[in-house]
Design an enzyme around this catalytic site. Structure first.
Site, PDB file in Angstrom:
ATOM      1  N   VAL A  14     -21.915 -14.101  36.682  1.00  0.00           N
ATOM      2  CA  VAL A  14     -21.041 -14.449  37.810  1.00  0.00           C
ATOM      3  C   VAL A  14     -20.548 -13.236  38.581  1.00  0.00           C
ATOM      4  CG1 VAL A  14     -20.295 -16.645  36.804  1.00  0.00           C
ATOM      5  CG2 VAL A  14     -18.971 -14.560  36.334  1.00  0.00           C
ATOM      6  N   GLY A  15     -20.856 -12.025  38.067  1.00  0.00           N
ATOM      7  CA  GLY A  15     -20.436 -10.818  38.762  1.00  0.00           C
ATOM      8  C   GLY A  15     -19.355 -10.030  38.039  1.00  0.00           C
ATOM      9  N   VAL A  18     -20.071  -6.031  38.146  1.00  0.00           N
ATOM     10  CA  VAL A  18     -19.809  -5.436  39.459  1.00  0.00           C
ATOM     11  C   VAL A  18     -18.315  -5.447  39.739  1.00  0.00           C
ATOM     12  CG1 VAL A  18     -20.257  -5.664  41.938  1.00  0.00           C
ATOM     13  CG2 VAL A  18     -22.096  -6.035  40.317  1.00  0.00           C
ATOM     14  N   LYS A  33     -17.359  -2.076  27.115  1.00  0.00           N
ATOM     15  CA  LYS A  33     -17.998  -3.368  26.831  1.00  0.00           C
ATOM     16  C   LYS A  33     -18.268  -3.362  25.337  1.00  0.00           C
ATOM     17  CE  LYS A  33     -21.066  -6.915  28.151  1.00  0.00           C
ATOM     18  NZ  LYS A  33     -21.145  -7.892  29.254  1.00  0.00           N
ATOM     19  N   ASP A  44     -24.680  -3.227  30.527  1.00  0.00           N
ATOM     20  CA  ASP A  44     -23.644  -3.178  31.569  1.00  0.00           C
ATOM     21  C   ASP A  44     -23.016  -1.794  31.665  1.00  0.00           C
ATOM     22  OD1 ASP A  44     -22.301  -6.577  31.160  1.00  0.00           O
ATOM     23  OD2 ASP A  44     -24.120  -5.806  32.092  1.00  0.00           O
ATOM     24  N   GLY A 106     -16.045  -8.712  28.796  1.00  0.00           N
ATOM     25  CA  GLY A 106     -16.600  -9.606  27.783  1.00  0.00           C
ATOM     26  C   GLY A 106     -18.059  -9.923  28.075  1.00  0.00           C
ATOM     27  N   ALA A 107     -18.714 -10.552  27.118  1.00  0.00           N
ATOM     28  CA  ALA A 107     -20.082 -11.047  27.325  1.00  0.00           C
ATOM     29  C   ALA A 107     -19.974 -12.514  27.723  1.00  0.00           C
ATOM     30  CB  ALA A 107     -20.889 -10.916  26.039  1.00  0.00           C
TER      31      ALA A 107
END
Ligand SMILES: Nc1ncnc2c1ncn2[C@@H]1O[C@H](COP(=O)(O)OP(=O)(O)OP(=O)(O)O)[C@@H](O)[C@H]1O
Ligand SMILES: C[C@H](N)[C@H](N)CCCCCC(=O)O
Ligand SMILES: [Mg+2]
Length: 214
Positions: A14-15, A18, A33, A44, A106-107
């Site tokens: 979902v972004g 970024v 992360k 990431d 989070g993942a």
């Protein structure tokens, strides 16, 4: 304890990364992360390192890097390891010198399991983190966003607000109205997500972020 800001989302893809880059840049915070799954598409943390341009932020190494592009509990099972939330909690303390803000990603979404009886939502609560929820605008996002908001409220997690991603959609206004959480900003789709895009978006998010954290 210094401030912890947990970037969760209404789902995966979902972004969040970024958005985490923009927030880390805006706050000159550190990034972490703790659990990364799916390495083929790139981690990431490596993306964040490419997108930051300030020389203060530190990107900390993951505690678990798992091959399978799946939920952490499945990816860990595949490699016959178990994700231990206690290890995340204690490492978080080591990573945060006094006064430094830590952005934690989070993942996937809020109710993603880290093992067979522990969810991402439990981790946010145990970390004492404030949550920012990333909500991509798509047909169906109202339901996903309000389910996420309902669970955050039920767990008593401090929510700073929403960052919407993609082109403007009236869903944003409905999600803010029905959730009661403020809109921090929206990150539009870019031709190229690069350092200058992140710097620009960080500037746009900065005022709201700082006022919510004051
Ligand atoms: N504003 C944007 N403009 C263009 N592409 C974007 C934008 N935001 C995200 N993307 C792209 O969409 C894909 C998913 O975004 P991202 O990796 O941020 O999702 P995520 O929520 O962090 O996923 P995960 O749950 O795997 O961490 C990536 O390929 C990313 O480059
Ligand atoms: C592999 C992907 N990019 C994410 N890192 C993990 C997403 C987990 C989603 C689990 C689920 O909600 O079904
Ligand atoms: Mg991500």
């Amino acid at each position: 304890m210094s401030e912890r800001i947990f970037i969760t989302g209404i789902g995966t893809g979902v972004g969040k990364t970024v958005t985490a880059a923009c927030i880390t840049e805006a706050l000159k915070a550190d990034y972490w992360k703790p659990v990364q799954t799916g390495l083929l598409e790139g981690a990431d943390t490596d993306t964040i390192k490419e997108l930051l341009s300030n020389d203060v932020s530190v990107c900390h190494p993951e505690l678990w890097k798992l091959e399978l592009p799946a939920s952490p509990h499945l990816a860990a099972r595949e490699e016959q390891v178990k994700i231990e939330p206690g290890a995340i909690i204690s490492r978080a303390a080591d990573l945060q010198p006094v006064g430094r803000r830590l952005v934690i990603e989070g993942a996937g979404g809020l109710m993603v399991p880290l093992n067979d009886d522990y969810f991402t939502a439990d981790l946010i609560r145990e970390l004492g983190a404030k949550a920012i929820v990333v909500a991509q605008n798509y047909l169906g996002s109202i339901n996903h966003a309000l389910l996420t908001a309902g669970m955050l409220r039920r767990l008593g997690i401090h929510v700073l607000g929403w960052v919407f991603t993609g082109d403007y959609h009236s869903n944003e206004d409905d999600v803010v109205k029905w959730s009661g959480y403020p809109k921090i900003g929206r990150i539009p789709r870019a031709q190229h997500v690069d350092k200058s895009f992140v710097q620009q978006q960080a500037q746009l998010l900065s005022a709201n972020l700082h006022s919510l954290l004051a």
